[in-house]
Every structure is written in C-alpha cells, then in structure tokens.
Scaffold this motif. Structure first.
Motif, PDB file in Angstrom:
ATOM      1  N   LYS A   4       0.827  -1.213   0.000  1.00 48.70           N
ATOM      2  CA  LYS A   4       0.000   0.000   0.000  1.00 48.70           C
ATOM      3  C   LYS A   4       0.865   1.268   0.000  1.00 48.70           C
ATOM      4  O   LYS A   4       0.608   2.204  -0.763  1.00 48.70           O
ATOM      5  CB  LYS A   4      -0.905  -0.019   1.238  1.00 48.70           C
ATOM      6  CG  LYS A   4      -1.850   1.144   1.267  1.00 48.70           C
ATOM      7  CD  LYS A   4      -2.817   1.070   2.434  1.00 48.70           C
ATOM      8  CE  LYS A   4      -3.766   2.243   2.317  1.00 48.70           C
ATOM      9  NZ  LYS A   4      -4.000   2.948   3.549  1.00 48.70           N
ATOM     10  N   THR A   8       1.086   4.009  -2.990  1.00 51.14           N
ATOM     11  CA  THR A   8       0.721   5.398  -2.724  1.00 51.14           C
ATOM     12  C   THR A   8       1.855   6.340  -3.132  1.00 51.14           C
ATOM     13  O   THR A   8       1.614   7.377  -3.754  1.00 51.14           O
ATOM     14  CB  THR A   8       0.394   5.575  -1.222  1.00 51.14           C
ATOM     15  OG1 THR A   8      -0.576   4.582  -0.872  1.00 51.14           O
ATOM     16  CG2 THR A   8      -0.165   6.939  -0.925  1.00 51.14           C
ATOM     17  N   LYS A  30      -3.095 -12.294  -2.166  1.00 53.36           N
ATOM     18  CA  LYS A  30      -3.189 -11.386  -1.016  1.00 53.36           C
ATOM     19  C   LYS A  30      -2.444 -10.071  -1.283  1.00 53.36           C
ATOM     20  O   LYS A  30      -2.857  -9.013  -0.834  1.00 53.36           O
ATOM     21  CB  LYS A  30      -2.740 -12.078   0.277  1.00 53.36           C
ATOM     22  CG  LYS A  30      -1.266 -12.115   0.527  1.00 53.36           C
ATOM     23  CD  LYS A  30      -0.984 -12.549   1.974  1.00 53.36           C
ATOM     24  CE  LYS A  30       0.510 -12.732   2.260  1.00 53.36           C
ATOM     25  NZ  LYS A  30       1.453 -11.890   1.564  1.00 53.36           N
ATOM     26  N   MET A  33      -4.696  -8.075  -3.530  1.00 49.11           N
ATOM     27  CA  MET A  33      -5.815  -7.509  -2.769  1.00 49.11           C
ATOM     28  C   MET A  33      -5.389  -6.322  -1.923  1.00 49.11           C
ATOM     29  O   MET A  33      -6.175  -5.402  -1.686  1.00 49.11           O
ATOM     30  CB  MET A  33      -6.483  -8.595  -1.912  1.00 49.11           C
ATOM     31  CG  MET A  33      -7.390  -9.525  -2.693  1.00 49.11           C
ATOM     32  SD  MET A  33      -8.567  -8.658  -3.775  1.00 49.11           S
ATOM     33  CE  MET A  33      -9.621  -7.832  -2.556  1.00 49.11           C
ATOM     34  N   GLU A  34      -4.138  -6.334  -1.492  1.00 51.61           N
ATOM     35  CA  GLU A  34      -3.659  -5.172  -0.730  1.00 51.61           C
ATOM     36  C   GLU A  34      -3.633  -3.936  -1.637  1.00 51.61           C
ATOM     37  O   GLU A  34      -4.039  -2.836  -1.227  1.00 51.61           O
ATOM     38  CB  GLU A  34      -2.275  -5.472  -0.144  1.00 51.61           C
ATOM     39  CG  GLU A  34      -1.895  -4.494   0.940  1.00 51.61           C
ATOM     40  CD  GLU A  34      -0.531  -4.779   1.589  1.00 51.61           C
ATOM     41  OE1 GLU A  34      -0.064  -5.944   1.529  1.00 51.61           O
ATOM     42  OE2 GLU A  34       0.042  -3.830   2.140  1.00 51.61           O
ATOM     43  N   TYR A  36      -5.435  -3.644  -4.346  1.00 53.81           N
ATOM     44  CA  TYR A  36      -6.846  -3.403  -4.704  1.00 53.81           C
ATOM     45  C   TYR A  36      -7.522  -2.556  -3.625  1.00 53.81           C
ATOM     46  O   TYR A  36      -8.226  -1.595  -3.921  1.00 53.81           O
ATOM     47  CB  TYR A  36      -7.548  -4.750  -4.856  1.00 53.81           C
ATOM     48  CG  TYR A  36      -9.016  -4.674  -5.222  1.00 53.81           C
ATOM     49  CD1 TYR A  36      -9.410  -4.655  -6.557  1.00 53.81           C
ATOM     50  CD2 TYR A  36      -9.997  -4.644  -4.229  1.00 53.81           C
ATOM     51  CE1 TYR A  36     -10.762  -4.598  -6.899  1.00 53.81           C
ATOM     52  CE2 TYR A  36     -11.339  -4.587  -4.559  1.00 53.81           C
ATOM     53  CZ  TYR A  36     -11.722  -4.562  -5.896  1.00 53.81           C
ATOM     54  OH  TYR A  36     -13.058  -4.503  -6.220  1.00 53.81           O
ATOM     55  N   GLU A  37      -7.269  -2.925  -2.389  1.00 49.66           N
ATOM     56  CA  GLU A  37      -7.900  -2.184  -1.300  1.00 49.66           C
ATOM     57  C   GLU A  37      -7.370  -0.759  -1.184  1.00 49.66           C
ATOM     58  O   GLU A  37      -8.045   0.125  -0.670  1.00 49.66           O
ATOM     59  CB  GLU A  37      -7.772  -2.949   0.024  1.00 49.66           C
ATOM     60  CG  GLU A  37      -9.048  -3.723   0.298  1.00 49.66           C
ATOM     61  CD  GLU A  37      -8.830  -5.133   0.809  1.00 49.66           C
ATOM     62  OE1 GLU A  37      -7.851  -5.376   1.541  1.00 49.66           O
ATOM     63  OE2 GLU A  37      -9.659  -6.006   0.450  1.00 49.66           O
ATOM     64  N   ALA A  38      -6.174  -0.530  -1.721  1.00 48.82           N
ATOM     65  CA  ALA A  38      -5.640   0.837  -1.767  1.00 48.82           C
ATOM     66  C   ALA A  38      -6.124   1.582  -3.018  1.00 48.82           C
ATOM     67  O   ALA A  38      -5.655   2.679  -3.308  1.00 48.82           O
ATOM     68  CB  ALA A  38      -4.115   0.799  -1.723  1.00 48.82           C
ATOM     69  N   GLY A  39      -7.020   0.947  -3.769  1.00 45.08           N
ATOM     70  CA  GLY A  39      -7.647   1.643  -4.892  1.00 45.08           C
ATOM     71  C   GLY A  39      -7.175   1.237  -6.279  1.00 45.08           C
ATOM     72  O   GLY A  39      -7.717   1.689  -7.279  1.00 45.08           O
ATOM     73  N   GLN A  40      -6.165   0.386  -6.346  1.00 47.57           N
ATOM     74  CA  GLN A  40      -5.637  -0.010  -7.667  1.00 47.57           C
ATOM     75  C   GLN A  40      -6.594  -0.986  -8.360  1.00 47.57           C
ATOM     76  O   GLN A  40      -7.094  -1.931  -7.741  1.00 47.57           O
ATOM     77  CB  GLN A  40      -4.256  -0.658  -7.466  1.00 47.57           C
ATOM     78  CG  GLN A  40      -3.559  -1.056  -8.753  1.00 47.57           C
ATOM     79  CD  GLN A  40      -3.170   0.133  -9.631  1.00 47.57           C
ATOM     80  OE1 GLN A  40      -3.020   1.255  -9.150  1.00 47.57           O
ATOM     81  NE2 GLN A  40      -3.018  -0.112 -10.920  1.00 47.57           N
ATOM     82  N   ARG A  41      -6.862  -0.751  -9.633  1.00 48.17           N
ATOM     83  CA  ARG A  41      -7.769  -1.646 -10.375  1.00 48.17           C
ATOM     84  C   ARG A  41      -7.124  -2.250 -11.625  1.00 48.17           C
ATOM     85  O   ARG A  41      -7.682  -3.182 -12.208  1.00 48.17           O
ATOM     86  CB  ARG A  41      -9.047  -0.901 -10.802  1.00 48.17           C
ATOM     87  CG  ARG A  41      -9.971  -0.551  -9.642  1.00 48.17           C
ATOM     88  CD  ARG A  41     -10.557  -1.792  -8.988  1.00 48.17           C
ATOM     89  NE  ARG A  41     -11.431  -1.466  -7.860  1.00 48.17           N
ATOM     90  CZ  ARG A  41     -11.009  -1.279  -6.614  1.00 48.17           C
ATOM     91  NH1 ARG A  41      -9.722  -1.388  -6.304  1.00 48.17           N
ATOM     92  NH2 ARG A  41     -11.868  -0.968  -5.656  1.00 48.17           N
ATOM     93  N   PRO A  59     -11.714  -9.983  -7.485  1.00 51.31           N
ATOM     94  CA  PRO A  59     -12.880  -9.162  -7.832  1.00 51.31           C
ATOM     95  C   PRO A  59     -12.983  -8.880  -9.335  1.00 51.31           C
ATOM     96  O   PRO A  59     -11.975  -8.664  -9.998  1.00 51.31           O
ATOM     97  CB  PRO A  59     -12.641  -7.860  -7.062  1.00 51.31           C
ATOM     98  CG  PRO A  59     -11.786  -8.251  -5.910  1.00 51.31           C
ATOM     99  CD  PRO A  59     -10.904  -9.354  -6.413  1.00 51.31           C
TER     100      PRO A  59
END
Ligand code: PLP
Length: 219
Positions: A4, A8, A30, A33-34, A36-41, A59
């Motif tokens: 993350k 950033t 995992k 997903m880290e 992804y959860e910080a907004g990366q797609r 996702p």
C-alpha cells in the motif's frame, strides 16, 4: 514498506494522464488484494494461465492487462476478459486475437510492441514491419481488435541516456501512428527502473512490478 505504501508513493509521483499498471506476475492474491484495497484496479500479468486463475479468484472489476509475449494458442483462454494486450508483434497473433474476440462478441484493445532495445532477445516489430502491418488490407478487415497504441521495453542498462534515446524513438513512432490511425492514445513504456525517464519522454502508461510488490523470486 507495505504494498500500500509503495503504491501510494508511486501514484503521488505520476503526472495526470499516466496510467499505472501494477505488474503482479508471480505475486499471490493477497498482495494483489492489498493493492486493490488501496484503490488499484489495473493489473498486469505476463502468463496467460496465471492471469486466468487470478481473474477467476479475484474481484471482477479488476482490469487485467496481458503484458508478456503471447502464444497464439493461449489467446482463447483470456479473450473473454482481457482489457488490453500489450505485446502484439505479429499479424498472425493479431488475427488470432480477432478470431477469439469475435467468439465473445468483443473488440479487444491491443498495443503493438515495438523493438527499441539494443538486445535482440526482446520481442517486437521494427518501423518497417509496423507500417507494413497497419497498411495491409488484412489488418483493415479485422473488426474485433482495436490498435490503441504502442508498447516498448528499453535496453536493460544503467546508461539512462541510452534508455532515454530509445524511449524518444518510440514516442516519435507513436506520434507518427497517431496521424495514421484513429483511437491511438496509449504509449506503454516504463518499468520500475526507468519509468521516470519514460514519463519525461511521453509515456502514458507505466508497467511497475517490483517497486510496488518487492522483488520477484526469479531472475
Ligand atoms: C515484469 C514486467 C514489467 C515490470 O517489471 P518491474 O521491473 O518489476 O517493474 C514491466 N513490463 C513487462 C513487459 C514485464 O514483463
């Protein structure tokens, strides 16, 4: 530093209009997903099977980019979902992508890979091959692919002047292509070691792996 934090930091350095492809090859879900959860797609993979597995597990709003060399017989596995194929370097591959895209009633965006590096181990078209391809009637008949830009990899060297020259060469081919085709808006160049130079030379899409996820467990 966490995934993350790395993400950033890199994102804060990228100018507006430069897309970040987080290169997650060899990395576990995992880690993805880290990010992804910080907004990366947008994620990039270089092996079709690995990308398919991750697409199934993760996702569905992730955009998967194929950044590696593609074998024609593997195109069918990703045709349903791949968002962008970066490494297209032959008319035969393009025709196969077109054929598989048609089966899914899709138009698959593609980048043509250009050989800019000194090493001859790297894949890609040269300038003459690029023009031959885009000028061919065969290419013009392909309705299920769309060429949206170019991709290239610079020589693996510490000589940043050389890297800069190679990126500048690719940028000039990109500008030229824009005058010949519509919808050209992606110039994919720059990795962890050279993305700053790539951006200075006009990159609109950087492919960054190790600076986000850490070193990979192979050479
Ligand atoms: C692995 C890879 C990258 C990312 O490389 P890093 O040095 O880890 O940033 C970029 N582009 C392609 C084509 C790759 O195979």
């Amino acid at each position: 530093m966490s995934v993350k934090d790395n993400l950033t930091n890199i994102k804060s350095e990228l100018p507006e209009g430069v897309t970040l492809v987080a290169v997650s090859k060899t990395k576990p879900n995992k880690d993805i997903m880290e990010a992804y959860e910080a907004g990366q797609r947008v994620f990039g993979e270089n092996k079709v099977q690995e990308m398919v597995q991750k697409w199934e597990d993760l996702p569905k709003d992730i955009e998967w980019h194929m950044i590696g060399h593609v074998q024609r017989n593997k195109v069918k596995y990703m045709a349903e979902f791949v968002s962008l194929i970066h490494g297209v370097d032959s008319p035969r591959l393009l025709k196969e992508i077109n054929k598989q895209a048609k089966k899914h009633d899709r138009v698959i965006p593609c980048l043509l890979q250009i050989h800019i590096a000194e090493e001859d181990t790297k894949f890609g078209l040269d300038k003459a091959e690029l023009h031959e391809l885009i000028d061919s009637e065969e290419f013009k008949a392909l309705e299920h692919i769309k060429i949206v830009g170019l991709m290239g990899m610079a020589t693996f060297t510490d000589d940043m002047n050389q890297v800069r020259r190679e990126f500048a060469q690719l940028k000039s081919m990109y500008d030229d292509l824009k005058t010949k085709l519509t919808d050209i808006n992606i110039l994919s160049m720059g990795m962890s070691g050279d993305y700053t130079v790539a951006i200075e030379e006009g990159s609109t899409m950087v492919r960054i792996g190790s600076s986000i996820f850490g070193a990979r467990n192979y050479a």
